[in-house]
Design a protein around this motif. Sequence first.
Motif, PDB file in Angstrom:
ATOM      1  N   LEU A 219       0.828  -1.206   0.000  1.00  0.00           N
ATOM      2  CA  LEU A 219       0.000   0.000   0.000  1.00  0.00           C
ATOM      3  C   LEU A 219       0.866   1.261   0.000  1.00  0.00           C
ATOM      4  CD1 LEU A 219      -2.598  -1.207   2.663  1.00  0.00           C
ATOM      5  CD2 LEU A 219      -2.983  -1.000   0.193  1.00  0.00           C
ATOM      6  N   PHE A 220       1.973   1.201   0.726  1.00  0.00           N
ATOM      7  CA  PHE A 220       2.892   2.334   0.793  1.00  0.00           C
ATOM      8  C   PHE A 220       3.525   2.595  -0.579  1.00  0.00           C
ATOM      9  CE2 PHE A 220       7.203   4.043   1.947  1.00  0.00           C
ATOM     10  CZ  PHE A 220       6.766   5.244   2.477  1.00  0.00           C
ATOM     11  N   HIS A 221       3.875   1.537  -1.291  1.00  0.00           N
ATOM     12  CA  HIS A 221       4.448   1.708  -2.625  1.00  0.00           C
ATOM     13  C   HIS A 221       3.439   2.342  -3.581  1.00  0.00           C
ATOM     14  CE1 HIS A 221       7.761  -1.541  -1.912  1.00  0.00           C
ATOM     15  NE2 HIS A 221       8.051  -0.387  -1.375  1.00  0.00           N
ATOM     16  N   GLU A 222       2.183   1.940  -3.486  1.00  0.00           N
ATOM     17  CA  GLU A 222       1.161   2.577  -4.325  1.00  0.00           C
ATOM     18  C   GLU A 222       0.979   4.040  -3.948  1.00  0.00           C
ATOM     19  OE1 GLU A 222      -2.522   0.501  -4.566  1.00  0.00           O
ATOM     20  OE2 GLU A 222      -1.712  -0.974  -5.982  1.00  0.00           O
ATOM     21  N   TYR A 223       1.061   4.340  -2.670  1.00  0.00           N
ATOM     22  CA  TYR A 223       0.983   5.727  -2.188  1.00  0.00           C
ATOM     23  C   TYR A 223       2.093   6.573  -2.794  1.00  0.00           C
ATOM     24  CZ  TYR A 223       1.749   9.474   1.304  1.00  0.00           C
ATOM     25  OH  TYR A 223       1.965  10.681   1.940  1.00  0.00           O
ATOM     26  N   LEU A 224       3.284   6.009  -2.917  1.00  0.00           N
ATOM     27  CA  LEU A 224       4.401   6.737  -3.516  1.00  0.00           C
ATOM     28  C   LEU A 224       4.147   7.052  -4.980  1.00  0.00           C
ATOM     29  CD1 LEU A 224       7.455   4.751  -2.042  1.00  0.00           C
ATOM     30  CD2 LEU A 224       6.483   6.897  -1.195  1.00  0.00           C
ATOM     31  N   ARG A 226       0.806   7.076  -6.514  1.00  0.00           N
ATOM     32  CA  ARG A 226      -0.441   7.836  -6.695  1.00  0.00           C
ATOM     33  C   ARG A 226      -0.319   9.254  -6.146  1.00  0.00           C
ATOM     34  NH1 ARG A 226      -3.425   3.125  -5.512  1.00  0.00           N
ATOM     35  NH2 ARG A 226      -4.667   2.462  -7.303  1.00  0.00           N
ATOM     36  N   GLY A 227       0.353   9.387  -5.027  1.00  0.00           N
ATOM     37  CA  GLY A 227       0.542  10.701  -4.426  1.00  0.00           C
ATOM     38  C   GLY A 227      -0.469  11.015  -3.351  1.00  0.00           C
ATOM     39  N   GLY A 228      -0.175  12.093  -2.645  1.00  0.00           N
ATOM     40  CA  GLY A 228      -1.002  12.484  -1.517  1.00  0.00           C
ATOM     41  C   GLY A 228      -1.956  13.623  -1.814  1.00  0.00           C
ATOM     42  N   PHE A 229      -2.279  13.851  -3.078  1.00  0.00           N
ATOM     43  CA  PHE A 229      -3.306  14.826  -3.418  1.00  0.00           C
ATOM     44  C   PHE A 229      -4.652  14.102  -3.421  1.00  0.00           C
ATOM     45  CE2 PHE A 229       0.620  16.428  -5.134  1.00  0.00           C
ATOM     46  CZ  PHE A 229       0.576  17.785  -4.844  1.00  0.00           C
ATOM     47  N   PRO A 230      -5.655  14.622  -2.715  1.00  0.00           N
ATOM     48  CA  PRO A 230      -6.911  13.868  -2.550  1.00  0.00           C
ATOM     49  C   PRO A 230      -7.503  13.345  -3.853  1.00  0.00           C
ATOM     50  CG  PRO A 230      -6.897  15.753  -1.086  1.00  0.00           C
ATOM     51  CD  PRO A 230      -5.661  15.875  -1.935  1.00  0.00           C
ATOM     52  N   GLN A 231      -7.542  14.166  -4.898  1.00  0.00           N
ATOM     53  CA  GLN A 231      -8.167  13.731  -6.146  1.00  0.00           C
ATOM     54  C   GLN A 231      -7.413  12.567  -6.773  1.00  0.00           C
ATOM     55  OE1 GLN A 231      -8.441  16.781  -9.151  1.00  0.00           O
ATOM     56  NE2 GLN A 231      -9.860  15.602 -10.417  1.00  0.00           N
ATOM     57  N   SER A 232      -6.091  12.676  -6.862  1.00  0.00           N
ATOM     58  CA  SER A 232      -5.315  11.618  -7.511  1.00  0.00           C
ATOM     59  C   SER A 232      -5.261  10.357  -6.657  1.00  0.00           C
ATOM     60  CB  SER A 232      -3.897  12.105  -7.826  1.00  0.00           C
ATOM     61  OG  SER A 232      -3.189  12.408  -6.642  1.00  0.00           O
ATOM     62  N   SER A 233      -5.351  10.496  -5.343  1.00  0.00           N
ATOM     63  CA  SER A 233      -5.267   9.322  -4.474  1.00  0.00           C
ATOM     64  C   SER A 233      -6.497   8.427  -4.602  1.00  0.00           C
ATOM     65  CB  SER A 233      -5.099   9.757  -3.014  1.00  0.00           C
ATOM     66  OG  SER A 233      -6.279  10.391  -2.539  1.00  0.00           O
ATOM     67  N   LEU A 234      -7.614   8.989  -5.035  1.00  0.00           N
ATOM     68  CA  LEU A 234      -8.856   8.214  -5.130  1.00  0.00           C
ATOM     69  C   LEU A 234      -9.041   7.542  -6.484  1.00  0.00           C
ATOM     70  CD1 LEU A 234     -11.274  10.642  -3.255  1.00  0.00           C
ATOM     71  CD2 LEU A 234     -10.533   8.376  -2.502  1.00  0.00           C
ATOM     72  N   SER A 236      -8.496   4.904  -9.319  1.00  0.00           N
ATOM     73  CA  SER A 236      -8.087   3.495  -9.235  1.00  0.00           C
ATOM     74  C   SER A 236      -6.833   3.208 -10.050  1.00  0.00           C
ATOM     75  CB  SER A 236      -9.229   2.587  -9.705  1.00  0.00           C
ATOM     76  OG  SER A 236      -9.611   2.915 -11.042  1.00  0.00           O
ATOM     77  N   SER A 237      -6.692   3.848 -11.194  1.00  0.00           N
ATOM     78  CA  SER A 237      -5.552   3.614 -12.069  1.00  0.00           C
ATOM     79  C   SER A 237      -4.388   4.519 -11.675  1.00  0.00           C
ATOM     80  CB  SER A 237      -5.946   3.887 -13.525  1.00  0.00           C
ATOM     81  OG  SER A 237      -4.821   4.052 -14.338  1.00  0.00           O
ATOM     82  N   ILE A 238      -3.204   3.936 -11.503  1.00  0.00           N
ATOM     83  CA  ILE A 238      -2.019   4.723 -11.172  1.00  0.00           C
ATOM     84  C   ILE A 238      -1.670   5.665 -12.316  1.00  0.00           C
ATOM     85  CG2 ILE A 238       0.480   4.578 -10.782  1.00  0.00           C
ATOM     86  CD1 ILE A 238      -0.052   2.091  -9.103  1.00  0.00           C
ATOM     87  N   SER A 239      -1.793   5.195 -13.551  1.00  0.00           N
ATOM     88  CA  SER A 239      -1.467   6.054 -14.699  1.00  0.00           C
ATOM     89  C   SER A 239      -2.401   7.263 -14.766  1.00  0.00           C
ATOM     90  CB  SER A 239      -1.526   5.258 -15.995  1.00  0.00           C
ATOM     91  OG  SER A 239      -2.830   4.729 -16.202  1.00  0.00           O
ATOM     92  N   MET A 240      -3.690   7.059 -14.458  1.00  0.00           N
ATOM     93  CA  MET A 240      -4.625   8.187 -14.459  1.00  0.00           C
ATOM     94  C   MET A 240      -4.335   9.134 -13.304  1.00  0.00           C
ATOM     95  SD  MET A 240      -7.028   9.866 -15.818  1.00  0.00           S
ATOM     96  CE  MET A 240      -7.548   8.726 -17.108  1.00  0.00           C
ATOM     97  N   ALA A 241      -3.961   8.588 -12.141  1.00  0.00           N
ATOM     98  CA  ALA A 241      -3.605   9.429 -11.002  1.00  0.00           C
ATOM     99  C   ALA A 241      -2.417  10.314 -11.346  1.00  0.00           C
ATOM    100  CB  ALA A 241      -3.294   8.556  -9.786  1.00  0.00           C
ATOM    101  N   GLN A 242      -1.423   9.743 -12.031  1.00  0.00           N
ATOM    102  CA  GLN A 242      -0.250  10.518 -12.404  1.00  0.00           C
ATOM    103  C   GLN A 242      -0.593  11.564 -13.467  1.00  0.00           C
ATOM    104  OE1 GLN A 242       2.628   7.454 -13.430  1.00  0.00           O
ATOM    105  NE2 GLN A 242       3.460   7.467 -11.356  1.00  0.00           N
ATOM    106  N   LYS A 243      -1.528  11.246 -14.351  1.00  0.00           N
ATOM    107  CA  LYS A 243      -1.960  12.212 -15.360  1.00  0.00           C
ATOM    108  C   LYS A 243      -2.637  13.412 -14.691  1.00  0.00           C
ATOM    109  CE  LYS A 243      -4.582  12.424 -19.713  1.00  0.00           C
ATOM    110  NZ  LYS A 243      -5.562  13.490 -19.398  1.00  0.00           N
ATOM    111  N   LEU A 244      -3.498  13.138 -13.707  1.00  0.00           N
ATOM    112  CA  LEU A 244      -4.152  14.220 -12.972  1.00  0.00           C
ATOM    113  C   LEU A 244      -3.122  15.076 -12.250  1.00  0.00           C
ATOM    114  CD1 LEU A 244      -7.226  12.377 -11.406  1.00  0.00           C
ATOM    115  CD2 LEU A 244      -7.281  14.160 -13.144  1.00  0.00           C
TER     116      LEU A 244
END
Length: 482
Positions: A219-224, A226-234, A236-244
């Motif tokens: 879970l910690f690795h995924e946190y690294l 996805r990031g700690g910004f509320p929108q990107s953390s929610l 499901s896709s890591i690639s989409m979180a990084q795009k946001l």
Amino acid sequence: MIASTAELIAVLRRYNPWWSGGRFADLPPWRRAAFKEISDWMQAPPAGRALLLSGARQIGKTTLFLQSIDQLIQQGVPPTNILYATFDHPLLKLIGLDGLLQLWREFEPGRDGIEYLFLDEIQATKDWQVWLKHQVDFEKRRRIAVTGSATPLETEHLESGVGRWHTVRLATLSFYEYLQIRQDPIPELPAVSSLIELFDRPANWFARIGEEARPLTGLFHEYLLRGGFPQSSLVSSISMAQKLLREDIVDKVLKRDMTALFGVRRVLELEQTFLYLCLHDGGLLDIQALCGNLEVKKATANNFIDLLEATHLIYRLRPFGYGKEILRGRVKVYLADAAIAPGVMLKGKELLEDTVQLGQAVETAFFKHVFSRYYQRSMAFSYWRGKKDQEVDIIADTGKRLVPFEVKYRGKNVEITELKGLIQFCQERKVNRGYVITKDAADFGVLQLPGGEQARALKIPAPLACYWLGRSELDDLQGLEA
């Protein structure tokens, strides 16, 4: 006037649905640790000050304001005594602060009791410093909370606002907050109010808790990533979180905020400077190499770095010491969130296979947790370099003692032979306790250091350290060296 009064009040009513009995239906049920600070301010402002909520773009400042407004209404505050406005809206920016208050009171007469003003992006208005000073000094029934780009708010025309506001600095989500928001299944772990209390735990406790906490690693690795910004953390896709993260946070800061707030015109060079920092996250900044690689002047590069810190995209650590030790030493740069570098560099889970870059991401994440947990205590943070380039990653100065942290995020157990910098620092500065941030869940326990019985280091896995630091902040417990 470009817009009619009817158009202006229509905008204001949309931002304040509680005036007509409505509310914001989409407010998240979870609350960040900073909510308590805002709540305490609403009840009893320190020395009658305004409140400044500072932090990066898309970090959740507006959500905290709306949650605070919801709480006030539930506590019985008359809805028309509460005003929310954002000066990101061009029409509200056009009428200014006094025009806003005049419009509010023209259509929504006040009631007895305290008036609460929540103003987003106040730095977009003219002469906001003088206005806020007068409000704090002469309008005693009003409590005013503002957000904006924190460094301009805190330093620009400082004489206009000395002692007029209380700052709450908001970092990106802690690992614990991230888990709560995502509702990921996590093991039941004991609460720890202070990392220092772990020095007295028995060896079998470390072995048991380490194994119970092992599921946190993935879970910690995924946190690294996805990031700690509320929108990107929610997402499901890591690639989409990084795009946001790239488009909604980094790009808007570099291409819009830098131009609007600071008048930056050389945006390409600014982007290149930020990219260079992403490639060297957590490292010592070689300003000469940066200037040589990017073909920019030293003054320009330093100005860009100042602006990146002003907009909360980076932190800077100066070397530990005094006088010439600081002036001659290079600064260490951390990104505001560990996910920024892989997001900008388009690195997904392959980051987890790169030992060096993964270690840098963990160090960045850990520093953010320590900094955001203890900045209110006026702690000073630095790094240390000794003889033969021995180094300690992070030094926290509580005013009474020095607390060194060394990040060793690798697969094997960390041995005492790998801690020469930490040992040297502790011996030279007569420090009895240090912390080593490890990777494996089993690499958890107290390590005796040379220099006497009291010289010890606590080895603690990074996921557990970040989990407990974030949890103790949310629980409002005592901290590291209480």
